[in-house]
Design an enzyme around this catalytic site. Structure first.
Site, PDB file in Angstrom:
ATOM      1  N   GLY A   1      31.594  34.586  44.242  1.00  0.00           N
ATOM      2  CA  GLY A   1      32.939  34.014  44.200  1.00  0.00           C
ATOM      3  C   GLY A   1      33.301  33.271  45.465  1.00  0.00           C
TER       4      GLY A   1
ATOM      5  N   GLY B   1      36.565  32.173  46.021  1.00  0.00           N
ATOM      6  CA  GLY B   1      38.015  32.196  46.175  1.00  0.00           C
ATOM      7  C   GLY B   1      38.414  32.702  47.543  1.00  0.00           C
ATOM      8  N   PHE B   2      39.645  33.175  47.667  1.00  0.00           N
ATOM      9  CA  PHE B   2      40.136  33.633  48.965  1.00  0.00           C
ATOM     10  C   PHE B   2      39.271  34.769  49.518  1.00  0.00           C
ATOM     11  CE2 PHE B   2      44.075  31.788  47.195  1.00  0.00           C
ATOM     12  CZ  PHE B   2      44.412  30.948  48.238  1.00  0.00           C
ATOM     13  N   GLY B   3      38.945  35.763  48.681  1.00  0.00           N
ATOM     14  CA  GLY B   3      38.180  36.900  49.157  1.00  0.00           C
ATOM     15  C   GLY B   3      36.761  36.542  49.539  1.00  0.00           C
TER      16      GLY B   3
ATOM     17  N   VAL C   1      27.664  33.807  37.477  1.00  0.00           N
ATOM     18  CA  VAL C   1      26.948  35.094  37.507  1.00  0.00           C
ATOM     19  C   VAL C   1      27.071  35.755  36.138  1.00  0.00           C
ATOM     20  CG1 VAL C   1      26.903  37.410  38.498  1.00  0.00           C
ATOM     21  CG2 VAL C   1      27.227  35.418  39.973  1.00  0.00           C
TER      22      VAL C   1
ATOM     23  N   GLU D   1      57.833  28.909  38.637  1.00  0.00           N
ATOM     24  CA  GLU D   1      57.542  27.669  39.354  1.00  0.00           C
ATOM     25  C   GLU D   1      57.242  26.525  38.391  1.00  0.00           C
ATOM     26  OE1 GLU D   1      55.739  29.854  43.358  1.00  0.00           O
ATOM     27  OE2 GLU D   1      54.403  29.276  41.716  1.00  0.00           O
TER      28      GLU D   1
ATOM     29  N   ASP E   1      41.051  40.014  43.512  1.00  0.00           N
ATOM     30  CA  ASP E   1      41.688  40.277  42.225  1.00  0.00           C
ATOM     31  C   ASP E   1      40.878  41.212  41.342  1.00  0.00           C
ATOM     32  OD1 ASP E   1      43.719  38.632  42.958  1.00  0.00           O
ATOM     33  OD2 ASP E   1      43.112  36.931  41.730  1.00  0.00           O
TER      34      ASP E   1
ATOM     35  N   ALA F   1      46.795  36.219  47.324  1.00  0.00           N
ATOM     36  CA  ALA F   1      45.886  35.668  48.320  1.00  0.00           C
ATOM     37  C   ALA F   1      45.769  36.529  49.581  1.00  0.00           C
ATOM     38  CB  ALA F   1      46.307  34.244  48.683  1.00  0.00           C
TER      39      ALA F   1
END
Length: 456
Positions: A21, A23-25, A89, A184, A322, A333
């Protein structure tokens, strides 16, 4: 102490960390390992790192997708111990410490000494997956571009229509889910219709568009509390958004949806353009872990990890972001960033033999923010050491939201361009990212049909 792993022939190699991944992590973990004596392979489904919180602004033409989706290879090109591999994956083999990924027809098996799984989460339709055809979620760049095309395409179709009933259906926009993304999105569609597109059509009045925000819950923005949720709802209603709470979507088709009220009665809403933001589901990789080691999953498919973010019986495997289920830690995040850095530090501590001295993962809650409309946001910031929080809303909360989201963007250029676009969009009624193509609108459905035909 440097750990060297024996390989055939009497040679040794460095400890190999595989990260799933970008993403942020995943990105936080990779960056944290920059100076560690390890080799890192980052496997990602996409070639970019996605700043998901701003996808709704791509969908509504405020900014471009490139500003929130910088290439992972470019971000990490100066980090010499990282190799980026593009692939989805498909399998994780805990016993043999191997990850299998696929890119088109190319299947790759990557072995690891330590594994950090940060595969994130997707949209959940609560068992009604066929809703996705009619109401896209907002989790990827493709989702945002498709929604932009659907929103603007509805106005264009309405301009050409001479049937009042059809026009009403085309100019009714429904957002399902009154969480941060739904609020939003509904606010931006209302502002686009009432400001940006005003006067641009000749046969229709864009300001007469109807925006409906639906949720089965009794309140807007439940995690923010009753006070802030009420303020957000009041601002949405002032924009002209029709907020309908206690309304659960039970059926859907191309031309509309069926809603069940709290009293059990049902009604139909005619709407061609619908947006789904009602739920999330963790990566299916969590189920693979559960099948192999018996780890527990929560209702959203997130993995209930140990206090050090590992899974039972496999101290070399970390689940973060997540995908992890930790009490009191939201799927946001900041949590992904913090867990990514923690997992990377834990890998290094294990190699150096200092792991026993490490404390369990502790989340620092920096608060939550959501923008409602131009010049209006809500914010909840916990007071350290207490159970209380500072709550505020309005213009200053909106400025704080802008500032923090600029900081989280990757790269000075992206921050600068986003600042310029925001300045132009929020000080005038212009948005400069309103181009759409047929491919953006129809490609997902075409790909789904092709995949189904090939599978058959």
């Amino acid at each position: 102490m440097t750990q060297r792993v024996p390989v055939p022939g009497g040679r040794t190699r460095r400890h190999h960390v595989v990260i799933v991944g970008s993403g942020f992590g995943g990105l936080a973990a990779a960056r944290r390992l920059e100076h560690a004596d390890v080799d890192v392979t980052l496997i990602a489904r996409t070639s970019h790192h996605l700043f998901q919180p701003l996808l709704y602004q791509v969908a509504t033409g405020v900014i471009s997708q490139g500003q929130i989706a910088p290439p992972v290879r470019v971000i990490l090109r100066d980090q010499r111990n990282v190799t980026v591999a593009l692939g989805d994956v498909e399998a994780i083999d805990l016993e043999n410490r191997a990850v299998t990924s696929r890119m088109l027809e190319r299947v790759t098996t990557t072995r690891y000494d330590s594994l950090i799984i940060a595969a994130g989460a997707g949209q959940s339709y609560f068992g009604n997956d066929h809703f996705a055809e009619f109401a896209p979620g907002l989790k990827t760049v493709d989702d945002a571009l498709e929604l932009r095309g659907r929103i603007l395409g509805a106005f264009e179709q309405a301009e050409l229509s001479t049937d009042p009933i059809e026009r009403d259906r085309l100019l009714t926009f429904v957002v399902i889910g009154a969480g941060a993304t739904g609020v939003e999105m509904a606010g931006q569609i209302a502002e686009m219709a009432g400001t940006t597109l005003r006067g641009t059509f000749r046969s229709i009045d864009s300001t007469q568009a109807r925006v409906i925000l639906l949720d089965a819950a009794p309140a807007v923005l439940p995690p923010f509390g009753e006070r802030l949720g009420s303020r957000a709802e009041k601002r949405l209603r002032a924009l002209g958004v029709d907020v309908q709470l206690g309304a659960m979507v039970v059926d859907m088709d191309y031309d509309g949806l069926v809603v069940r009220q709290a009293d059990g009665s049902t009604r139909r809403i005619e709407s061609q353009c619908k947006v789904w933001s009602a739920g999330v589901a963790a990566s299916p990789l969590g189920r693979q872990l559960a099948e192999q080691c018996g780890v527990e999953l929560d209702r959203a498919g997130r993995v209930r990890v140990e206090p050090d973010l590992t899974i039972p019986g496999h101290a070399e495997v970390f689940v973060i972001g997540d995908m992890m289920a930790v009490d009191g830690v939201p799927g946001q995040a900041p949590a992904a960033n913090q867990s990514g850095r923690y997992a990377a530090d834990a890998v290094v501590a294990r190699i150096n033999g200092t792991y026993r001295d490490r404390k369990p993962f502790a989340y620092w809650d920096k608060g939550s923010m959501a923008t409602v409309a131009r010049h209006c946001a809500v914010a909840r910031v916990p007071i350290p050491g207490t159970s209380r929080a500072v709550e505020f809303s309005g213009f200053f909360a909106w400025l704080g939201w802008l500032f923090l989201h600029l900081l989280y963007l990757v790269g000075f250029r992206n921050r600068f361009i986003t600042f310029i676009d925001w300045t132009l969009a929020f000080t005038s009624r212009n948005r400069h990212q309103l181009a759409v193509t047929e491919q953006q609108v129809f490609a997902r459905a075409a790909i789904d049909r092709l995949s189904h035909d090939l599978a058959a």
